[in-house]
Design a protein around this motif. Structure first.
Motif, short mmCIF file in Angstrom:
data_model
loop_
_atom_site.label_atom_id
_atom_site.label_comp_id
_atom_site.label_asym_id
_atom_site.label_seq_id
_atom_site.Cartn_x
_atom_site.Cartn_y
_atom_site.Cartn_z
N UNK A 59 0.41 -0.36 -0.04
CA UNK A 59 -0.47 0.21 -0.09
C UNK A 59 0.80 1.43 -0.16
N UNK A 60 2.09 1.26 1.12
CA UNK A 60 2.82 2.50 0.56
C UNK A 60 3.61 3.11 -0.33
N UNK A 61 3.91 1.70 -1.35
CA UNK A 61 4.41 1.71 -2.35
C UNK A 61 3.50 2.14 -3.95
N UNK A 62 1.84 1.52 -3.25
CA UNK A 62 0.83 2.71 -4.40
C UNK A 62 1.27 3.95 -4.36
N UNK A 63 1.37 4.73 -3.32
CA UNK A 63 0.92 5.42 -2.56
C UNK A 63 2.10 6.59 -3.29
N UNK A 64 3.51 6.16 -2.91
CA UNK A 64 4.44 6.70 -3.11
C UNK A 64 4.95 6.49 -5.25
N UNK A 65 4.37 5.71 -5.52
CA UNK A 65 4.20 5.23 -6.63
C UNK A 65 3.31 6.30 -7.22
N UNK A 66 2.35 6.51 -6.99
CA UNK A 66 1.39 7.26 -7.62
C UNK A 66 1.71 8.94 -7.51
N UNK A 67 2.49 9.18 -6.41
CA UNK A 67 2.83 10.49 -6.65
C UNK A 67 3.62 10.78 -7.28
N UNK A 68 5.12 9.55 -7.13
CA UNK A 68 6.08 9.65 -8.05
C UNK A 68 5.41 10.07 -9.85
N UNK A 69 4.36 9.17 -10.05
CA UNK A 69 4.07 9.45 -10.73
C UNK A 69 3.26 10.81 -11.29
N UNK A 70 2.44 11.42 -10.55
CA UNK A 70 1.98 12.66 -10.57
C UNK A 70 3.21 14.02 -11.11
N UNK A 71 4.32 13.54 -10.40
CA UNK A 71 4.98 14.06 -10.47
C UNK A 71 5.49 14.34 -11.71
N UNK A 72 5.95 12.45 -12.57
CA UNK A 72 6.88 12.49 -13.55
C UNK A 72 5.40 13.15 -15.07
N UNK A 73 3.94 12.97 -14.82
CA UNK A 73 3.64 13.07 -15.77
C UNK A 73 3.73 14.54 -16.32
N UNK A 74 3.17 15.21 -14.96
CA UNK A 74 3.36 17.19 -14.75
C UNK A 74 4.14 17.32 -15.35
N UNK A 75 5.86 16.85 -15.09
CA UNK A 75 7.58 17.85 -15.54
C UNK A 75 6.66 17.37 -17.59
N UNK A 76 6.51 15.62 -17.60
CA UNK A 76 6.16 15.87 -18.99
C UNK A 76 5.15 16.31 -20.15
N UNK A 77 4.30 17.20 -19.23
CA UNK A 77 2.97 18.02 -19.98
C UNK A 77 3.77 19.06 -20.37
#
Length: 228
Positions: A59-77
């Motif tokens: 569960x904690x990996x899901x939370x961390x991975x989701x937050x990192x994916x949001x940051x990466x997606x924002x940087x890419x956009x």
């Protein structure tokens, strides 16, 4: 500064679309992780000395991975739309980290499959026995979540016939084909592992293309800015 060519503009908007989907996926993963952590039905899994290591780590990996994916997606956009080499470089760096972690997690999961199954089964059996001893309502709710999710009932065949308060409601015929939870846990990992592996490989391939496109676009932007 020269404008980007038609092909480079195509890569730019493909990058934006890819990262928008990536950001939305990250938001979904982050939300699922928070829901599993904070929902009253699963919150009890994190409390007490017998909390399942595999579950709360996941569960904690899901939370961390989701937050990192949001940051990466924002940087890419932003990097694609603003034509920012700096943001695109950060996007490439973070995407490379996620890709490396995914590969490492895949190897770990395949090499420790039996340990994961044994840990989850042991936690389920311990929770079931503790509930039968104490009658704790939190343990009862935990068992309901697990048994409903896996469509199983009890640690033994006898529990299928006698344990009605935590098992999914079933008719007489359905009870005859209901599996015990240790069987269901083992079956999930045996039958779904190749699906999980396939999804992981697909995501990895998409990430590789994302990294390639980001570098192509970054090089094109720098080249266009060097032209006077």
């Amino acid at each position: 500064m020269a404008a980007l060519s038609g092909g480079e503009m195509c890569i730019k908007y493909l990058m934006f679309a890819f990262n928008l989907v990536f950001w939305l996926a990250g938001t979904g993963v982050f939300a699922i992780g928070l829901w599993l952590r904070l929902d009253p039905k699963t919150k009890g899994l994190f409390e007490g000395p017998d909390s399942p290591y595999v579950f709360y780590t996941g569960v904690y990996i899901l939370i961390a991975a989701g937050a990192l994916m949001m940051v990466v997606g924002f940087l890419g956009c932003c990097g694609a739309i603003q034509e920012s080499p700096c943001m695109l470089g950060l996007f490439f760096f973070f995407l490379l980290i996620i890709f490396a972690v995914e590969v490492a997690a895949g190897f770990w999961g395949f090499s420790n499959q039996s340990k994961v199954v044994n840990d989850i089964t042991a936690f389920y059996t311990q929770t079931y026995n503790n509930y039968k001893t104490t009658g704790d309502e939190r343990l009862k709710e935990t068992l309901r979540v697990i048994q409903t999710g896996l469509n199983c009932c009890g640690p033994t065949v006898n529990a299928i016939d006698t344990d009605k308060d935590t098992c999914p409601p079933k008719g007489p015929l359905e009870q005859l084909i209901t599996k015990t939870c240790p069987e269901a846990i083992d079956e999930v990992f045996d039958s779904k592992l190749h699906i999980i592996g396939g999804v992981g490989i697909t995501i990895g391939i998409v990430m590789v293309f994302g990294m390639i496109f980001s570098m192509l676009l970054c090089c094109a932007i720098r080249k266009s800015r060097e032209v006077v």
